[in-house]
Design a protein around this motif. Structure first.
Motif, mmCIF file in Angstrom:
data_model
loop_
_atom_site.group_PDB
_atom_site.id
_atom_site.type_symbol
_atom_site.label_atom_id
_atom_site.label_comp_id
_atom_site.label_asym_id
_atom_site.label_seq_id
_atom_site.Cartn_x
_atom_site.Cartn_y
_atom_site.Cartn_z
ATOM 1 N N SER A 1 5.653 -0.028 12.233
ATOM 2 C CA SER A 1 5.032 1.287 12.398
ATOM 3 C C SER A 1 3.523 1.223 12.172
ATOM 4 C CB SER A 1 5.657 2.270 11.409
ATOM 5 O OG SER A 1 4.888 3.445 11.302
ATOM 6 N N GLU A 2 2.789 2.092 12.860
ATOM 7 C CA GLU A 2 1.347 2.215 12.646
ATOM 8 C C GLU A 2 1.023 2.666 11.241
ATOM 9 O OE1 GLU A 2 -1.254 3.779 15.877
ATOM 10 O OE2 GLU A 2 0.650 4.212 16.864
ATOM 11 N N THR B 1 -2.012 -2.070 11.893
ATOM 12 C CA THR B 1 -2.406 -1.933 13.295
ATOM 13 C C THR B 1 -2.394 -3.310 13.945
ATOM 14 O OG1 THR B 1 -3.875 -0.099 12.716
ATOM 15 C CG2 THR B 1 -4.195 -1.118 14.870
ATOM 16 N N CYS B 2 -1.862 -3.376 15.172
ATOM 17 C CA CYS B 2 -1.832 -4.629 15.927
ATOM 18 C C CYS B 2 -2.732 -4.506 17.156
ATOM 19 C CB CYS B 2 -0.416 -4.965 16.391
ATOM 20 S SG CYS B 2 0.785 -5.138 15.071
ATOM 21 N N ASN C 1 2.451 0.415 19.026
ATOM 22 C CA ASN C 1 1.439 -0.023 18.068
ATOM 23 C C ASN C 1 0.820 -1.352 18.494
ATOM 24 O OD1 ASN C 1 -0.131 -0.441 15.792
ATOM 25 N ND2 ASN C 1 1.586 -1.105 14.513
#
Length: 267
Positions: A32-33, A37-38, A58
């Motif tokens: 999850s964001e 962060t990806c 994300n």
């Protein structure tokens, strides 16, 4: 608390088809964001197809470079305005390979940073270990001269919207080994340089990444350091499973801890 940023830098690897396939392999397996962060930095041809594939997941799309002007007679360059219109969210500025192979200097990188900010994207400013001694209030501080030169035209309000990537030359390249202690010290000194120039409040909010020989074996140790907020991963990010392993190992460090069950009261 600064949210971790895990970024892959594919450099000149992968075709457009390869890039899209990679996104399809990872899109339903990302955390999850709320946790981290990806992002993926791909070559220009792959950016727009990747933007279309990453909507709602994300995985931010990062350009590896852009020019410092919006338009004009600059054959072969790519406008930051065109990148923003295509949906690109981040742009790398001043990567060590751009500086060494294509002779980009601080003035050129500073123009790129300013143009990226004006187009509403987030610059990921890459810097190495070049430092000079300066005195502040009677104390000698080590200041990242290269970075501060690039930031010379960035306002107090704008600096909050940047990401910095520390890329020491000793840790970049095949066969090199990351040193988490030295990486942390470099990121700490960068944060102090930002605090001296802007404010401690601003410095505390800026995300500082470490780039240099990051892999599944060392990523947790690197990311456990106080002033390292993320990583810029090179060769180790080219394989989807490898990339997901590194993302998952960082998520383990930052995922909210589940409350432990209360022990029954002793009688």
């Amino acid at each position: 608390m600064r949210k971790p940023f895990i970024a892959a830098n594919w450099k000149m690897h992968k075709t457009v088809e390869d890039a899209v396939k990679f996104v399809e392999e990872v899109q339903h397996r990302l955390p999850s964001e709320d946790v981290l962060t990806c992002g993926i930095a791909a070559h220009f041809l792959a950016l727009y197809p990747m933007v279309q594939k990453t909507k709602g997941i994300n995985l931010g799309v990062i350009a590896q470079n852009s020019y410092g002007e919006f338009s004009g007679p600059y054959t072969g360059e790519v406008s930051p305005r065109a990148l923003a219109a295509a949906g690109v969210q981040y742009v790398m500025c001043g990567h060590i390979e751009r500086r060494t192979l294509f002779h980009e200097d601080n003035t050129m990188v500073a123009k790129k940073v300013a143009a990226v900010l004006q187009c509403g994207m987030t610059p990921i400013i890459c810097t190495d270990e070049t430092m000079v001694q300066q005195e502040f209030n009677g104390e000698v501080h080590y200041v990242f001269a290269q970075l501060m030169d690039v930031l010379s035209e960035v306002s107090f309000d704008q600096v909050k919207n940047i990401i910095i990537s520390y890329e020491p030359s000793w840790a970049v390249g095949v066969g090199q080994h990351a040193n988490p202690t030295l990486a942390e010290e470099g990121c700490r000194l960068i944060r102090r340089s930002i605090a001296d120039t802007y404010s401690y409040e601003v410095a505390d909010k800026i995300r500082i990444l470490y780039g240099g020989s990051v892999n599944p074996e060392n990523i947790q140790l690197i990311m456990s350091k106080r002033d390292i907020d993320g990583v810029l991963i090179g060769r180790a990010s080219l394989d989807a499973d490898n990339f997901l392993t590194m993302v998952d190992r960082v998520a383990e460090l930052y995922a909210p801890q589940k409350p432990t069950a209360k022990q029954p009261a002793k009688k």
